[in-house]
Design a protein around this motif. Structure first.
Motif, PDB file in Angstrom:
ATOM      1  N   SER A 120       0.815  -1.214   0.000  1.00  0.00           N
ATOM      2  CA  SER A 120       0.000   0.000   0.000  1.00  0.00           C
ATOM      3  C   SER A 120       0.847   1.263   0.000  1.00  0.00           C
ATOM      4  N   ASP A 121       2.158   1.087  -0.165  1.00  0.00           N
ATOM      5  CA  ASP A 121       3.049   2.238  -0.245  1.00  0.00           C
ATOM      6  C   ASP A 121       3.395   2.481  -1.713  1.00  0.00           C
ATOM      7  N   PRO A 122       2.989   3.618  -2.270  1.00  0.00           N
ATOM      8  CA  PRO A 122       3.190   3.842  -3.705  1.00  0.00           C
ATOM      9  C   PRO A 122       4.644   3.713  -4.150  1.00  0.00           C
ATOM     10  N   ALA A 123       5.578   4.240  -3.363  1.00  0.00           N
ATOM     11  CA  ALA A 123       6.985   4.180  -3.757  1.00  0.00           C
ATOM     12  C   ALA A 123       7.492   2.736  -3.738  1.00  0.00           C
ATOM     13  N   GLN A 124       7.116   1.977  -2.694  1.00  0.00           N
ATOM     14  CA  GLN A 124       7.520   0.569  -2.617  1.00  0.00           C
ATOM     15  C   GLN A 124       6.929  -0.231  -3.776  1.00  0.00           C
TER      16      GLN A 124
END
Length: 331
Positions: A73-77
């Protein structure tokens, strides 16, 4: 693979299933259908970034077309994980917005993301910018006390505005409290009509349906009603011969039809290579137990494999000896 060819492959796909659709399972399924789209088990974005990538993402070239399903749920990850997966050669990157397990909820991904379509939009936007292959979403029709007739069209509108044009909709709610992951696959009622209505509401989207589909006859009915694709899970795993052996001709109108016995023989070189590389026979044959389900000798096939694959030196001959139980019955 072109977008048109990938879309065509998605007319029938085998669902991502934890502990089941690993690389050995997908190799088997690809021998049975040359056309269907295959999916990996879900792998989390942090695991892809920090873990053993070859173990998590490695696959045989024969598996194409094949998609990887990511959880996070982390866009960068997710963008970084998508980039890594695309570099491995996957044809599609899929974001899991449907898994209801406690572990997934605690990481704030899976079905709980149905409560935050803005976050999902941010995630897929970052993923799309990071890769050149299609980014897709697998979701539920809602969770807990959400009204699916309100939440699903809003979810599709917001996430498609971020650039996703292919959704696989599991036509059940997920109950994040009170039901186990297993119960969430059976207890919440199916609502195929709602998914069909979404195709009418969003004619430009590529919509596939998932949940409770147990035969190619059922799949064909849903395709004939206007959906773009059907994803089959447990039936494709437990009774793969019923689903996959005739899929290329029935769903795609092309290709040869092999027998389950022919599939066994085609698996032998793969098994030999796996053992030579240090693998164990049971890692492959556990996915083959259902090959003869409903056919004479199926019980003998399963029993012989289960009782003998763990013996010292077990190899392809064990599989051939198990097959003899089937061919003897068939004769």
């Amino acid at each position: 693979m072109t977008a048109a060819n990938l879309r065509r492959a998605g007319r029938l796909s085998v669902a991502p299933m934890m502990d089941w659709t690993d690389r050995h399972c997908r190799y088997l399924h690809r021998l049975m259908s040359q056309q269907a789209l295959l999916y990996t088990e879900m792998v989390t974005a942090p695991a892809v970034i920090h873990g053993d990538r070859d173990r998590l993402l490695g696959f045989d070239a024969s598996e194409h077309p094949v998609a990887v399903q990511l959880g996070g749920s982390d866009p960068a990850q997710l963008a970084e994980a998508a980039r890594i997966a695309a570099d491995y050669g996957y044809d599609e990157i899929n974001l899991n917005c449907g898994c209801p397990s406690d572990r997934v909820q605690s990481g704030r991904f899976g079905a709980i993301l149905m409560e935050d379509s803005a976050l999902v939009a941010a995630c897929v936007s970052a993923m799309i910018k990071a890769v050149d292959v299609p980014v897709t979403v697998k979701c539920r029709i809602g969770v807990d006390d959400q009204n699916p007739t309100e939440i699903l069209p809003d979810f599709l509108a917001r996430v498609s505005a971020a650039g996703v044009d292919h959704f696989i909709v599991h036509a059940r709610k997920a109950w994040l409290q009170g039901l186990s992951p297993k119960e969430n696959r059976d207890v919440p009622p199916l609502d195929y009509d709602l998914v069909l209505a979404m195709k009418g509401l969003f004619p430009g989207l590529n919509l596939s349906i998932n949940g409770g589909i147990g035969s190619l006859d059922e799949a064909q009915v849903l395709l004939d009603q206007g959906l773009d694709g059907v994803m089959i899970g447990r039936a494709a795993y437990h009774t793969p011969s019923d689903i996959l052996l005739t899929a290329d001709q029935r769903i795609f109108g092309m290709g040869e039809t092999r027998t389950a016995a022919e599939i066994v023989h085609l698996m032998l070189p793969y098994i030999e290579a796996h053992l030579t590389a240090g693998g164990r026979l049971g890692q492959v044959t556990r996915h083959m137990l259902g090959l003869f389900q409903g056919r004479p000798g199926a019980r003998g096939w399963r029993r012989y494999l289960s009782e003998n694959v763990h013996e010292s030196g077990a190899g392809p001959q064990v599989v051939l000896d198990a097959l003899a139980h089937v061919t003897t019955q068939a004769a």
